[in-house]
Design a protein around this motif. Sequence first.
Motif, PDB file in Angstrom:
ATOM      1  N   VAL A 117       0.855  -1.341  -0.181  1.00 21.11           N
ATOM      2  CA  VAL A 117       0.111   0.106   0.002  1.00 21.11           C
ATOM      3  C   VAL A 117       0.974   1.429  -0.040  1.00 21.11           C
ATOM      4  O   VAL A 117       2.162   1.112   0.608  1.00 21.11           O
ATOM      5  CB  VAL A 117      -1.070   0.016   1.260  1.00 21.11           C
ATOM      6  N   ALA A 118       0.417   2.099  -0.554  1.00 24.54           N
ATOM      7  CA  ALA A 118       1.228   3.533  -0.821  1.00 24.54           C
ATOM      8  C   ALA A 118       0.313   4.531   0.406  1.00 24.54           C
ATOM      9  O   ALA A 118      -0.877   4.797   0.138  1.00 24.54           O
ATOM     10  CB  ALA A 118       1.099   4.032  -2.001  1.00 24.54           C
ATOM     11  N   PRO A 119       0.945   4.697   1.651  1.00 26.53           N
ATOM     12  CA  PRO A 119       0.052   5.300   2.623  1.00 26.53           C
ATOM     13  C   PRO A 119      -0.516   6.696   1.895  1.00 26.53           C
ATOM     14  O   PRO A 119       0.457   7.694   1.455  1.00 26.53           O
ATOM     15  CB  PRO A 119       1.014   5.280   3.524  1.00 26.53           C
ATOM     16  N   ALA A 120      -1.894   7.008   2.384  1.00 30.68           N
ATOM     17  CA  ALA A 120      -2.149   8.162   2.006  1.00 30.68           C
ATOM     18  C   ALA A 120      -1.645   9.403   2.768  1.00 30.68           C
ATOM     19  O   ALA A 120      -1.286   9.300   3.919  1.00 30.68           O
ATOM     20  CB  ALA A 120      -3.847   8.273   2.128  1.00 30.68           C
ATOM     21  N   THR A 121      -1.330  10.685   2.291  1.00 32.56           N
ATOM     22  CA  THR A 121      -0.682  11.966   2.961  1.00 32.56           C
ATOM     23  C   THR A 121      -1.625  12.880   2.782  1.00 32.56           C
ATOM     24  O   THR A 121      -2.825  12.646   2.339  1.00 32.56           O
ATOM     25  CB  THR A 121       0.521  11.964   1.989  1.00 32.56           C
ATOM     26  N   THR A 122      -1.283  13.996   3.413  1.00 27.75           N
ATOM     27  CA  THR A 122      -2.206  15.423   3.509  1.00 27.75           C
ATOM     28  C   THR A 122      -2.610  15.574   1.920  1.00 27.75           C
ATOM     29  O   THR A 122      -3.692  15.856   1.955  1.00 27.75           O
ATOM     30  CB  THR A 122      -1.320  16.224   3.790  1.00 27.75           C
ATOM     31  N   ALA A 123      -1.804  15.372   1.023  1.00 25.32           N
ATOM     32  CA  ALA A 123      -2.372  15.734  -0.343  1.00 25.32           C
ATOM     33  C   ALA A 123      -3.388  14.710  -0.956  1.00 25.32           C
ATOM     34  O   ALA A 123      -4.034  14.944  -2.035  1.00 25.32           O
ATOM     35  CB  ALA A 123      -1.108  15.429  -1.250  1.00 25.32           C
ATOM     36  N   ASP A 124      -3.670  13.758  -0.354  1.00 22.23           N
ATOM     37  CA  ASP A 124      -4.811  12.751  -0.748  1.00 22.23           C
ATOM     38  C   ASP A 124      -5.879  12.696  -0.052  1.00 22.23           C
ATOM     39  O   ASP A 124      -6.928  12.195  -0.373  1.00 22.23           O
ATOM     40  CB  ASP A 124      -4.175  11.222  -0.547  1.00 22.23           C
ATOM     41  N   GLU A 125      -6.117  13.803   0.921  1.00 24.45           N
ATOM     42  CA  GLU A 125      -7.196  14.007   1.780  1.00 24.45           C
ATOM     43  C   GLU A 125      -8.375  14.558   0.889  1.00 24.45           C
ATOM     44  O   GLU A 125      -8.172  15.361   0.174  1.00 24.45           O
ATOM     45  CB  GLU A 125      -6.908  14.707   3.102  1.00 24.45           C
ATOM     46  N   VAL A 126      -9.453  14.451   1.231  1.00 26.44           N
ATOM     47  CA  VAL A 126     -10.524  14.964   0.223  1.00 26.44           C
ATOM     48  C   VAL A 126     -11.776  15.277   1.484  1.00 26.44           C
ATOM     49  O   VAL A 126     -11.898  14.619   2.512  1.00 26.44           O
ATOM     50  CB  VAL A 126     -11.027  13.965  -0.580  1.00 26.44           C
ATOM     51  N   ASN A 127     -12.398  16.497   1.074  1.00 21.39           N
ATOM     52  CA  ASN A 127     -13.535  17.057   1.899  1.00 21.39           C
ATOM     53  C   ASN A 127     -14.625  17.390   0.827  1.00 21.39           C
ATOM     54  O   ASN A 127     -14.503  17.799  -0.094  1.00 21.39           O
ATOM     55  CB  ASN A 127     -12.577  18.219   2.621  1.00 21.39           C
ATOM     56  N   GLY A 128     -15.824  17.303   1.417  1.00 17.04           N
ATOM     57  CA  GLY A 128     -16.947  17.680   0.682  1.00 17.04           C
ATOM     58  C   GLY A 128     -17.141  18.767   0.447  1.00 17.04           C
ATOM     59  O   GLY A 128     -18.064  19.421  -0.452  1.00 17.04           O
ATOM     60  N   GLN A 129     -16.730  19.815   1.129  1.00 17.69           N
ATOM     61  CA  GLN A 129     -16.830  21.220   1.091  1.00 17.69           C
ATOM     62  C   GLN A 129     -18.589  21.782   1.437  1.00 17.69           C
ATOM     63  O   GLN A 129     -18.995  22.650   1.263  1.00 17.69           O
ATOM     64  CB  GLN A 129     -16.437  21.649  -0.241  1.00 17.69           C
ATOM     65  N   ALA A 130     -19.411  20.781   1.972  1.00 19.43           N
ATOM     66  CA  ALA A 130     -20.513  20.983   2.309  1.00 19.43           C
ATOM     67  C   ALA A 130     -20.901  19.712   3.771  1.00 19.43           C
ATOM     68  O   ALA A 130     -20.034  18.739   3.656  1.00 19.43           O
ATOM     69  CB  ALA A 130     -21.542  20.740   1.345  1.00 19.43           C
ATOM     70  N   TYR A 131     -21.864  20.171   4.404  1.00 22.31           N
ATOM     71  CA  TYR A 131     -21.971  19.268   5.651  1.00 22.31           C
ATOM     72  C   TYR A 131     -23.554  19.328   5.980  1.00 22.31           C
ATOM     73  O   TYR A 131     -24.079  20.251   5.896  1.00 22.31           O
ATOM     74  CB  TYR A 131     -21.022  19.546   6.562  1.00 22.31           C
ATOM     75  N   TRP A 132     -24.066  18.450   6.729  1.00 23.40           N
ATOM     76  CA  TRP A 132     -25.264  18.433   7.282  1.00 23.40           C
ATOM     77  C   TRP A 132     -25.139  19.247   8.617  1.00 23.40           C
ATOM     78  O   TRP A 132     -24.443  19.090   9.422  1.00 23.40           O
ATOM     79  CB  TRP A 132     -25.629  17.078   7.713  1.00 23.40           C
ATOM     80  N   ALA A 133     -26.073  20.414   8.523  1.00 21.87           N
ATOM     81  CA  ALA A 133     -26.035  21.136   9.638  1.00 21.87           C
ATOM     82  C   ALA A 133     -26.757  20.500  11.038  1.00 21.87           C
ATOM     83  O   ALA A 133     -27.643  19.554  10.675  1.00 21.87           O
ATOM     84  CB  ALA A 133     -26.691  22.391   9.652  1.00 21.87           C
ATOM     85  N   ALA A 134     -26.546  21.183  12.055  1.00 24.24           N
ATOM     86  CA  ALA A 134     -27.363  20.405  13.408  1.00 24.24           C
ATOM     87  C   ALA A 134     -28.839  20.899  13.186  1.00 24.24           C
ATOM     88  O   ALA A 134     -29.373  21.882  12.616  1.00 24.24           O
ATOM     89  CB  ALA A 134     -26.573  20.935  14.495  1.00 24.24           C
ATOM     90  N   ARG A 135     -29.628  19.869  13.610  1.00 24.32           N
ATOM     91  CA  ARG A 135     -30.939  20.080  13.439  1.00 24.32           C
ATOM     92  C   ARG A 135     -31.565  19.928  14.906  1.00 24.32           C
ATOM     93  O   ARG A 135     -31.207  19.139  15.658  1.00 24.32           O
ATOM     94  CB  ARG A 135     -31.772  18.895  12.511  1.00 24.32           C
ATOM     95  N   ALA A 136     -32.573  20.779  14.995  1.00 25.18           N
ATOM     96  CA  ALA A 136     -33.346  20.644  16.446  1.00 25.18           C
ATOM     97  C   ALA A 136     -34.099  19.313  16.508  1.00 25.18           C
ATOM     98  O   ALA A 136     -34.761  18.890  15.547  1.00 25.18           O
ATOM     99  CB  ALA A 136     -34.523  21.846  16.363  1.00 25.18           C
TER     100      ALA A 136
END
Length: 474
Positions: A350-369
Motif C-alpha cells: 500500500v502507498a499510505p495516503a498523505t495530506t495531499a490525498d485527503e478529500v473534503n466534501g466542502q458541505a455538511y449536514w447542519a445540526a437539527r433541532a
Amino acid sequence: MKTSTRLRCATAVALSATAGGLLVAFPAPASAAVSCASPVYKRQYFANTTLTGTPKKTDCDAAVNENWHTGSPASGLPANNFGVRWTVTRDFGSGGPFTLAGQAQDGLRVYVDGVRKINLWKNASAIRSASVNVTIPAGKHTLRVDYANWTGLANVKFGYTPRASASVDKVKPLTPTAVSATYSATTRKTVLKWARNREMDLAGYGVYRRLSGTSAWTQVATTSATGYTDTPPATGQTFLYEVRAYDKAGNVSTGSADRDVTTVDKTPPAKVTATVVMGADRDRESYVISWKPVPDAVRYRVLRLDRGADGTRSWVVHTTTTGTSFTDYEVQLGISPWYRVEAYDAAGNVAPATTADEVNGQAYWAARATDVTATYAGNNEALLQWSLPSTLSRSIRSASCAGLVPRPGRRSHQRRTARPSPGSQKATTCASPAAATSSSTPPTTSRWSPTGWRTYGLFPATSSPWTPRPRPLP
C-alpha cells in the motif's frame, strides 16, 4: 617481426627395458601427436622445401609471424632449404566475408579447407605480399599456411580478418545459446548467463526484457561479456528475457530462447483519488465517498478524521471494501468531514495516503433541532419549542440572535392563518448579545402574528421558546 621464441609443447618420451633390467629413455619421433587449442596453430618443421616426410619438430604457435633472418628456424634444421607448415581448425560462427593477407621471403601458399587461396611459391630476393577477399561459410573450417625458404633471408607473416564494413558484411551473428536466467527474491535481481559466440567480428550482446503477455521487448543492457545482472520491477509479475548478438557491421542476430522469471511483489498500487458528496439519507447524515478503480488493487481502506471530545484528532479506519464507494453515516454534526482512501494489492502493498490525498466534501449536514413542538398561544400566535445537541457552540446562538443567517438547518412547517389588516404586524425583537451568550438567561423570544410564516434558521437554545423570523407569504 618477432623472433623464433615460440610456445613449447611437451616432448613424448618412450621407456624401454634392456636385458639388464635398466630403463632407457629415448625421444619419441618428431611427428608425435601434438594438440593445440584453437585458434592456436599447430606448427611443423620440415628439412625440405616440399614439406614432405616426417616433421623434424612439432609445436604450437599463436600466430604466423616469423623472421629467422639467415639462421636456422629450429635446432636440428638447416638455415636453407627448409619448410614450415601452420594449420588450424576453428569455428567461424556465422561466417561471412574475410580478408586473407600474407607476405614472405621466399615461398608462401595459403589454403582454406584444402583450396588454395594465395600462391607466392618461388625463391625470391625480396619480400612479396598478397591478399584476397573470401567468404567463409558458417561453422568450422581449416586454414593451412605453407612456407619454404630456399636460400638467404627467411621471413613469413599471415593473418585473416573479417571485413566489418556495413556495406560488405550482411551476415547476422548466430543466435546466442545456453541462456539461463535466475531470479533472487532476496536481492530482487536476475542473473543471466550464456555461451560465447564464435564470430570474429562480434561486437557484443543485447539483453532484452518484456512483460509476460505483451509483445514489446525493451533493451535493458548491452555488454561484451557473457552474462548480465538485471533488476526487473518488483511487481510480482512474470518477465521474459532473451539475448541477441550483434557484430561490428551492425548486424543483429535473432533472439535466443526466452527465459522467464517471476519477481517478488513489493510495488504498491497507485494513489487513490477520491471525492466526497453529501448523501441522500438526511436522517442519518450520510456522506458518499467514491473513487475510480486502481490497477492491481484488490481492496480499499477508507479512513476518516475523527475529533475527540478533548479536541484530539486522529485518522480512524471506517471500512475496508473491494468496491469503489462507501457511504458514511452519523459523523459529527456541523463539521465537514475529511477522508482518505488507500489501495492495497494482493501482496498487501500500500502507498499510505498523505495530506495531499485527503478529500473534503466542502458541505455538511447542519445540526437539527429535536423534540420540536408547536402549540397555539392565543391571540393568533404559535409557540415553538425544541432541543438542540449540546455540541453546538454558543457563538451560533449569538449569531442567530444578532439576525445573522445561520448554517442551513431543518426548517419548520409553514402555517397560514387569517390575514390581518395592514399594519397589524408586530416588530421582531431579540435579546442583547450579552443576554444571548449568557448560560443562565435564555434569549428573549421573538413573536409575530402574520397570516403565515417560513423559517430560515433555528435559534439554538436548550428547551427555549422562540417564534421564527418571518417572511410574509404571498
